[in-house]
Motif scaffolding. Structure first.
Motif, PDB file in Angstrom:
ATOM      1  N   GLU A  12       1.007  -1.371   0.058  1.00 43.18           N
ATOM      2  CA  GLU A  12      -0.039  -0.169   0.113  1.00 43.18           C
ATOM      3  C   GLU A  12       0.880   1.197  -0.147  1.00 43.18           C
ATOM      4  O   GLU A  12       1.055   1.829   1.020  1.00 43.18           O
ATOM      5  CB  GLU A  12      -1.107  -0.068   1.209  1.00 43.18           C
ATOM      6  N   THR A  13       1.342   1.466  -1.199  1.00 40.99           N
ATOM      7  CA  THR A  13       2.393   2.612  -1.489  1.00 40.99           C
ATOM      8  C   THR A  13       1.507   3.960  -1.558  1.00 40.99           C
ATOM      9  O   THR A  13       0.251   4.114  -1.598  1.00 40.99           O
ATOM     10  CB  THR A  13       3.139   2.390  -2.463  1.00 40.99           C
ATOM     11  N   PRO A  14       2.348   4.988  -1.567  1.00 42.60           N
ATOM     12  CA  PRO A  14       1.529   6.306  -1.987  1.00 42.60           C
ATOM     13  C   PRO A  14       0.931   6.374  -3.456  1.00 42.60           C
ATOM     14  O   PRO A  14       0.116   7.115  -3.554  1.00 42.60           O
ATOM     15  CB  PRO A  14       2.866   7.377  -2.316  1.00 42.60           C
ATOM     16  N   GLY A  15       1.374   5.715  -4.242  1.00 46.30           N
ATOM     17  CA  GLY A  15       0.595   5.202  -5.448  1.00 46.30           C
ATOM     18  C   GLY A  15       0.570   6.560  -6.386  1.00 46.30           C
ATOM     19  O   GLY A  15       1.598   7.104  -6.708  1.00 46.30           O
ATOM     20  N   LEU A  16      -0.568   7.142  -6.558  1.00 48.35           N
ATOM     21  CA  LEU A  16      -0.661   8.235  -7.328  1.00 48.35           C
ATOM     22  C   LEU A  16      -0.272   9.468  -6.841  1.00 48.35           C
ATOM     23  O   LEU A  16       0.348  10.495  -7.481  1.00 48.35           O
ATOM     24  CB  LEU A  16      -2.280   8.352  -7.916  1.00 48.35           C
ATOM     25  N   ILE A  17       0.061   9.592  -5.549  1.00 48.90           N
ATOM     26  CA  ILE A  17       0.729  10.705  -4.920  1.00 48.90           C
ATOM     27  C   ILE A  17       1.919  10.760  -5.092  1.00 48.90           C
ATOM     28  O   ILE A  17       2.528  11.860  -5.577  1.00 48.90           O
ATOM     29  CB  ILE A  17       0.529  10.445  -3.087  1.00 48.90           C
ATOM     30  N   THR A  18       2.690   9.475  -5.497  1.00 52.52           N
ATOM     31  CA  THR A  18       4.105   9.780  -5.999  1.00 52.52           C
ATOM     32  C   THR A  18       4.118  10.441  -7.208  1.00 52.52           C
ATOM     33  O   THR A  18       4.869  11.183  -7.676  1.00 52.52           O
ATOM     34  CB  THR A  18       4.484   8.422  -6.071  1.00 52.52           C
ATOM     35  N   ASP A  19       3.058  10.238  -8.347  1.00 44.97           N
ATOM     36  CA  ASP A  19       2.924  10.445  -9.686  1.00 44.97           C
ATOM     37  C   ASP A  19       2.618  12.201  -9.381  1.00 44.97           C
ATOM     38  O   ASP A  19       3.549  13.026 -10.342  1.00 44.97           O
ATOM     39  CB  ASP A  19       1.838  10.163 -10.482  1.00 44.97           C
ATOM     40  N   TRP A  20       1.925  12.523  -8.595  1.00 46.32           N
ATOM     41  CA  TRP A  20       1.699  14.009  -8.358  1.00 46.32           C
ATOM     42  C   TRP A  20       2.865  14.712  -7.969  1.00 46.32           C
ATOM     43  O   TRP A  20       3.225  15.910  -8.554  1.00 46.32           O
ATOM     44  CB  TRP A  20       0.423  14.267  -7.542  1.00 46.32           C
ATOM     45  N   GLY A  25       7.185  18.661  -9.187  1.00 40.22           N
ATOM     46  CA  GLY A  25       8.521  18.770  -8.761  1.00 40.22           C
ATOM     47  C   GLY A  25       8.697  19.074  -7.285  1.00 40.22           C
ATOM     48  O   GLY A  25       9.552  19.490  -6.768  1.00 40.22           O
ATOM     49  N   HIS A  26       7.871  18.113  -6.526  1.00 45.09           N
ATOM     50  CA  HIS A  26       7.915  18.122  -5.107  1.00 45.09           C
ATOM     51  C   HIS A  26       9.097  16.745  -4.605  1.00 45.09           C
ATOM     52  O   HIS A  26       8.931  15.689  -5.152  1.00 45.09           O
ATOM     53  CB  HIS A  26       6.814  18.174  -4.345  1.00 45.09           C
ATOM     54  N   GLN A  27       9.508  17.028  -3.283  1.00 45.94           N
ATOM     55  CA  GLN A  27      10.380  16.054  -2.800  1.00 45.94           C
ATOM     56  C   GLN A  27       9.119  15.030  -2.023  1.00 45.94           C
ATOM     57  O   GLN A  27       8.383  15.381  -1.474  1.00 45.94           O
ATOM     58  CB  GLN A  27      11.228  16.376  -1.705  1.00 45.94           C
ATOM     59  N   ASP A  47       6.992  19.452   5.342  1.00 47.37           N
ATOM     60  CA  ASP A  47       6.094  20.322   4.846  1.00 47.37           C
ATOM     61  C   ASP A  47       4.627  19.635   4.943  1.00 47.37           C
ATOM     62  O   ASP A  47       3.421  20.165   5.384  1.00 47.37           O
ATOM     63  CB  ASP A  47       6.263  20.958   3.606  1.00 47.37           C
ATOM     64  N   TRP A  48       4.539  18.463   4.279  1.00 49.71           N
ATOM     65  CA  TRP A  48       3.114  17.675   4.353  1.00 49.71           C
ATOM     66  C   TRP A  48       3.435  16.479   4.958  1.00 49.71           C
ATOM     67  O   TRP A  48       4.522  15.830   4.724  1.00 49.71           O
ATOM     68  CB  TRP A  48       2.859  17.578   2.947  1.00 49.71           C
ATOM     69  N   LEU A  49       2.281  15.904   5.799  1.00 52.11           N
ATOM     70  CA  LEU A  49       2.503  14.630   6.132  1.00 52.11           C
ATOM     71  C   LEU A  49       1.361  13.783   5.548  1.00 52.11           C
ATOM     72  O   LEU A  49       0.066  14.303   5.488  1.00 52.11           O
ATOM     73  CB  LEU A  49       2.230  14.542   7.517  1.00 52.11           C
ATOM     74  N   VAL A  50       1.541  12.567   4.980  1.00 54.79           N
ATOM     75  CA  VAL A  50       0.534  11.850   4.149  1.00 54.79           C
ATOM     76  C   VAL A  50       0.520  10.499   4.879  1.00 54.79           C
ATOM     77  O   VAL A  50       1.378   9.967   4.920  1.00 54.79           O
ATOM     78  CB  VAL A  50       0.721  11.689   2.796  1.00 54.79           C
ATOM     79  N   VAL A  51      -0.630  10.156   5.606  1.00 56.15           N
ATOM     80  CA  VAL A  51      -0.661   8.931   6.354  1.00 56.15           C
ATOM     81  C   VAL A  51      -1.715   8.064   5.763  1.00 56.15           C
ATOM     82  O   VAL A  51      -2.777   8.216   5.322  1.00 56.15           O
ATOM     83  CB  VAL A  51      -1.442   9.287   7.929  1.00 56.15           C
ATOM     84  N   LEU A  52      -0.921   6.696   5.197  1.00 61.82           N
ATOM     85  CA  LEU A  52      -1.444   5.977   4.398  1.00 61.82           C
ATOM     86  C   LEU A  52      -2.549   4.877   4.928  1.00 61.82           C
ATOM     87  O   LEU A  52      -2.488   4.889   6.183  1.00 61.82           O
ATOM     88  CB  LEU A  52      -0.534   5.282   3.506  1.00 61.82           C
TER      89      LEU A  52
END
Length: 234
Positions: A12-20, A25-27, A47-52
Motif C-alpha cells: 500500500e504505497t503512496p500510489g498516485l501521490i508519487t505521480d503527482w 517537482g516536489h520531494q 511540509d506535508w504529512l500523508v498517512v496511508l
C-alpha cells in the motif's frame, strides 16, 4: 515542498501521490512501518504529512510498538500547522489525533462505491472541483466520528463518515483516491480473504471491473493536492 508519507503495508504505497509529487517537482520520502526499526523524520523537515492505509487498527498499540509514536507525531504535525492528509487507516489516525472516536463500522465496505459530497464540502476551497458525487475504492471495516470543529466531506450508503476537513490544511479520506491498478491487484492477492460476501463487499472480479473508476479518482486526488499546495503557498 517536502512531502513525507507514513506507509504501513508493503504494497500500500503512496500510489498516485508519487505521480503527482513527481509531476509538480516536489520531494517525497517515506517511513515504512512494515520494515524493522522505522524512523520518524524531524518534524521541522516535513511540509506535508500523508498517512496511508493498512489492515491494522488505530487501537493496536500493544501489538505494534511504532503505533503510539506515529500517533504522537500526527498530533504534533497538526498542532504545528503542517498540511496533513490521512487515507483510510490514515484518516482514522488523524481523526483519533483530533480527539474523535474510531469504532467498527456497522458493515465492512470493500469495493467501488459512490461518495455523495456534503454541501459544506462542495463549498470548501479544497473540494470545489469534486462535484456532488464520485466513485472510489473503499476497503475498510472501521469508521470514525466527526472530529470537533471539522466539516464532513460526505457519505456512502455503507458509511456515514467518508471524510472530513479540519481548517484548511488537515483532511481525512476514508476512501482510496491514491489507488492504482497495481496496488489493487496486490490488495486482492494479499487481503482477498476479507472478501466475505456481504451487502457492500464486491468480488475480486467486480473489483477488477471497477478499475474503470480510477481515472475519476486521480482527477479528484490531483485537484485536492493542487488545492492543498495553493493553501501552502498562501
Amino acid at each position: 515542498m517536502r512531502i513525507h508519507c507514513f506507509q504501513h503495508i508493503s504494497f500500500e504505497t503512496p500510489g498516485l501521490i508519487t505521480d503527482w509529487a513527481r509531476q509538480r517537482g516536489h520531494q517525497l520520502s517515506v517511513t515504512r512501518f512494515d520494515e524493522p526499526a522505522p524512523q520518524l523524520p524531524p518534524l521541522a523537515e516535513v511540509d506535508w504529512l500523508v498517512v496511508l492505509g493498512g489492515a491494522m487498527s488505530v487501537h493496536d498499540d500493544e501489538r505494534l510498538a511504532w503505533l503510539a509514536p506515529e500517533k504522537a507525531f500526527i498530533g504534533q504535525a497538526i498542532v504545528a500547522g503542517k498540511t496533513v492528509l490521512g487515507i483510510c487507516l490514515g484518516a482514522q489516525l488523524v481523526a483519533n489525533a483530533l480527539g474523535a472516536a474510531v469504532t467498527q463500522n456497522h458493515l465492512p465496505e470493500i469495493g467501488f462505491y459512490p461518495v455523495r459530497f456534503s454541501e459544506a464540502a462542495q463549498q470548501h476551497p479544497l473540494f470545489a472541483h469534486a462535484g456532488g458525487q464520485a466513485t472510489f475504492l473503499h476497503w475498510h471495516g472501521d469508521t470514525f466520528a466527526l472530529p470537533t470543529g471539522a466539516e464532513p466531506l460526505g457519505a456512502s450508503e455503507a458509511c456515514q463518515q467518508q471524510g472530513f476537513v479540519y481548517g484548511t490544511r488537515v483532511v481525512g479520506l476514508q476512501f482510496h483516491p491514491e489507488m492504482t491498478a497495481d496496488i489493487l491487484e496486490q490488495m486482492i492477492r494479499h487481503d482477498g480473504h476479507e472478501l466475505v460476501p456481504g451487502p457492500y463487499v464486491q468480488t475480486a472480479a467486480e473489483l477488477r471491473a471497477g478499475m474503470e473508476h480510477l481515472g475519476q479518482s486521480q482527477a479528484f486526488l490531483f485537484g485536492l493536492l493542487d488545492a492543498l499546495a495553493h493553501q501552502q503557498e498562501a
